[in-house]
Design a protein around this motif. Structure first.
Motif, PDB file in Angstrom:
ATOM      1  N   THR A  20       4.115  -6.328  14.493  1.00  0.00           N
ATOM      2  CA  THR A  20       3.301  -5.344  13.530  1.00  0.00           C
ATOM      3  C   THR A  20       4.813  -4.679  12.553  1.00  0.00           C
ATOM      4  O   THR A  20       4.830  -4.318  11.735  1.00  0.00           O
ATOM      5  CB  THR A  20       2.753  -4.185  13.951  1.00  0.00           C
ATOM      6  OG1 THR A  20       1.611  -4.930  14.774  1.00  0.00           O
ATOM      7  CG2 THR A  20       2.295  -3.212  13.262  1.00  0.00           C
ATOM      8  N   ARG A  23       6.127  -7.154  10.389  1.00  0.00           N
ATOM      9  CA  ARG A  23       5.306  -7.162   9.212  1.00  0.00           C
ATOM     10  C   ARG A  23       5.739  -5.871   8.304  1.00  0.00           C
ATOM     11  O   ARG A  23       5.636  -6.057   6.992  1.00  0.00           O
ATOM     12  CB  ARG A  23       3.805  -7.119   9.309  1.00  0.00           C
ATOM     13  CG  ARG A  23       3.118  -8.246  10.257  1.00  0.00           C
ATOM     14  CD  ARG A  23       1.740  -8.284  10.401  1.00  0.00           C
ATOM     15  NE  ARG A  23       1.060  -7.850   9.611  1.00  0.00           N
ATOM     16  CZ  ARG A  23       0.024  -7.027   9.458  1.00  0.00           C
ATOM     17  NH1 ARG A  23      -0.065  -6.078  10.474  1.00  0.00           N
ATOM     18  NH2 ARG A  23      -0.562  -6.498   8.222  1.00  0.00           N
ATOM     19  N   GLY A  26       8.374  -6.344   5.903  1.00  0.00           N
ATOM     20  CA  GLY A  26       8.172  -7.064   4.899  1.00  0.00           C
ATOM     21  C   GLY A  26       7.925  -6.093   3.445  1.00  0.00           C
ATOM     22  O   GLY A  26       8.008  -6.838   2.428  1.00  0.00           O
ATOM     23  N   GLY A  50       2.917 -11.501   5.077  1.00  0.00           N
ATOM     24  CA  GLY A  50       2.863 -10.240   5.700  1.00  0.00           C
ATOM     25  C   GLY A  50       1.780  -9.493   5.720  1.00  0.00           C
ATOM     26  O   GLY A  50       1.477  -8.993   6.908  1.00  0.00           O
ATOM     27  N   GLY A  51       0.933  -9.539   4.761  1.00  0.00           N
ATOM     28  CA  GLY A  51      -0.282  -8.989   4.734  1.00  0.00           C
ATOM     29  C   GLY A  51      -1.494 -10.100   5.344  1.00  0.00           C
ATOM     30  O   GLY A  51      -2.326  -9.451   5.843  1.00  0.00           O
ATOM     31  N   SER A  53      -1.214 -12.101   7.792  1.00  0.00           N
ATOM     32  CA  SER A  53      -0.985 -12.180   9.097  1.00  0.00           C
ATOM     33  C   SER A  53      -1.431 -10.979   9.813  1.00  0.00           C
ATOM     34  O   SER A  53      -1.179 -10.951  11.147  1.00  0.00           O
ATOM     35  CB  SER A  53       0.493 -12.530   9.428  1.00  0.00           C
ATOM     36  OG  SER A  53       1.342 -11.297   9.099  1.00  0.00           O
ATOM     37  N   ASP A  54      -2.493 -10.256   9.393  1.00  0.00           N
ATOM     38  CA  ASP A  54      -2.699  -8.816  10.022  1.00  0.00           C
ATOM     39  C   ASP A  54      -3.387  -9.217  11.341  1.00  0.00           C
ATOM     40  O   ASP A  54      -3.589  -8.103  12.175  1.00  0.00           O
ATOM     41  CB  ASP A  54      -3.416  -7.847   9.174  1.00  0.00           C
ATOM     42  CG  ASP A  54      -4.610  -8.729   8.721  1.00  0.00           C
ATOM     43  OD1 ASP A  54      -4.862  -9.881   8.724  1.00  0.00           O
ATOM     44  OD2 ASP A  54      -5.922  -7.943   8.225  1.00  0.00           O
ATOM     45  N   ASP A  57      -1.375  -9.598  15.149  1.00  0.00           N
ATOM     46  CA  ASP A  57      -0.877  -8.549  16.336  1.00  0.00           C
ATOM     47  C   ASP A  57      -2.226  -8.345  17.019  1.00  0.00           C
ATOM     48  O   ASP A  57      -2.079  -8.148  18.233  1.00  0.00           O
ATOM     49  CB  ASP A  57      -0.282  -7.352  15.550  1.00  0.00           C
ATOM     50  CG  ASP A  57      -0.711  -6.903  14.341  1.00  0.00           C
ATOM     51  OD1 ASP A  57      -1.830  -7.660  13.938  1.00  0.00           O
ATOM     52  OD2 ASP A  57      -0.240  -6.310  13.601  1.00  0.00           O
ATOM     53  N   ASP A  75      -1.255  -0.717  13.344  1.00  0.00           N
ATOM     54  CA  ASP A  75      -1.742  -2.079  12.795  1.00  0.00           C
ATOM     55  C   ASP A  75      -2.502  -1.439  11.561  1.00  0.00           C
ATOM     56  O   ASP A  75      -2.166  -2.293  10.507  1.00  0.00           O
ATOM     57  CB  ASP A  75      -2.513  -2.767  13.786  1.00  0.00           C
ATOM     58  CG  ASP A  75      -3.037  -4.055  13.152  1.00  0.00           C
ATOM     59  OD1 ASP A  75      -2.272  -4.612  12.462  1.00  0.00           O
ATOM     60  OD2 ASP A  75      -4.154  -4.246  13.676  1.00  0.00           O
ATOM     61  N   ASP A  79      -1.543  -2.478   7.325  1.00  0.00           N
ATOM     62  CA  ASP A  79      -2.371  -2.966   6.540  1.00  0.00           C
ATOM     63  C   ASP A  79      -2.785  -2.222   5.004  1.00  0.00           C
ATOM     64  O   ASP A  79      -2.525  -2.727   4.017  1.00  0.00           O
ATOM     65  CB  ASP A  79      -3.916  -3.211   7.209  1.00  0.00           C
ATOM     66  CG  ASP A  79      -3.743  -4.228   8.257  1.00  0.00           C
ATOM     67  OD1 ASP A  79      -2.458  -4.982   8.301  1.00  0.00           O
ATOM     68  OD2 ASP A  79      -4.473  -4.253   9.168  1.00  0.00           O
ATOM     69  N   TYR A  82       0.438  -2.257   2.969  1.00  0.00           N
ATOM     70  CA  TYR A  82       0.575  -3.591   2.303  1.00  0.00           C
ATOM     71  C   TYR A  82      -0.394  -3.526   0.870  1.00  0.00           C
ATOM     72  O   TYR A  82       0.173  -3.617   0.082  1.00  0.00           O
ATOM     73  CB  TYR A  82       0.119  -4.716   3.191  1.00  0.00           C
ATOM     74  CG  TYR A  82       1.477  -5.370   3.597  1.00  0.00           C
ATOM     75  CD1 TYR A  82       2.195  -6.345   2.858  1.00  0.00           C
ATOM     76  CD2 TYR A  82       1.837  -5.076   4.911  1.00  0.00           C
ATOM     77  CE1 TYR A  82       3.258  -6.935   3.277  1.00  0.00           C
ATOM     78  CE2 TYR A  82       2.808  -5.942   5.565  1.00  0.00           C
ATOM     79  CZ  TYR A  82       3.665  -6.629   4.689  1.00  0.00           C
ATOM     80  OH  TYR A  82       4.665  -7.280   5.203  1.00  0.00           O
TER      81      TYR A  82
END
Length: 202
Positions: A20, A23, A26, A50-51, A53-54, A57, A75, A79, A82
């Motif tokens: 996280t 991410r 990023g 980055g967005g 791959s939420d 985690d 987390d 999100d 982003y």
């Protein structure tokens, strides 16, 4: 849903929280590539990875049994960051119109008010449901495509059409998901008021 359900332990140093944090890093990188350079392809890749791959985690947390309070808090926040960052950056560059941006911002403000109301009555935020997750994914998927379309100009009209198809379809589902959250929250708040209502004496 029950009142104040939490996961025991903040669990700061875990593998899911590391993912996280990566991410999260990023987000400023995307802004730099998009706004300060002409590396639009790199910006689109950073945004998409980055967005997109939420789920990583969350899967790690469940598989490694490392679910934590910090992860539950961080987390969804990443999100949202982003989405909001990409939305405002693309609007600033005149890739997205303010009408589209404003519609999403109003939706976020409505849900933020709902969360505050639930907290006031002792409830946690509504559980994320499939419709809301799907809508968020579709809206977000349009952003890297918008960046690529902006890079290619008129030669990438197909990318522009795809980006707008994803954006408007996702926006419709986004608001539909918000209505589901609102209905769930209203039922909880109503149940509290019913419980607190004094019983009339015989």
């Amino acid at each position: 849903m029950t009142r104040d359900q939490t996961v025991e332990g903040w669990g700061v140093w875990t593998w899911p929280n590391l993912v996280t944090a990566i991410r999260l890093a990023g987000i400023p990188l995307f802004c730099y590539l998009l706004l300060a350079t002409d590396q639009y392809v790199a910006a689109a890749v950073v945004l998409a990875v980055g967005g997109g791959s939420d789920w990583v985690d969350g899967q790690l947390a469940r598989r490694l049994n490392q679910v934590s309070k910090l992860g539950r808090l961080l987390d969804p926040m990443v999100d949202r960051l982003y989405i909001m960052t990409a939305l405002l950056a693309l609007t600033y560059m005149d890739i997205l119109p303010w009408l589209f941006t404003g519609t999403i911002l109003v939706r976020e403000a409505v849900l933020a008010s709902l969360v505050l109301a639930l907290r006031w009555h002792g409830y946690p935020p509504p559980q994320v449901h499939f419709l809301g997750k799907t809508a968020t994914s579709i809206v977000f998927a349009s952003f890297p495509v918008f960046v690529i379309a902006y890079l290619g100009g008129p030669s990438l009209t197909g990318a522009t059409a795809l980006a707008w198809a994803l954006a408007w379809w996702g926006l419709a589902l986004y608001w539909l998901g918000a209505l589901v959250y609102i209905v769930q929250g209203a039922k909880l708040i109503h149940s509290v008021r019913v419980e607190a209502r004094p019983i009339a004496s015989a």
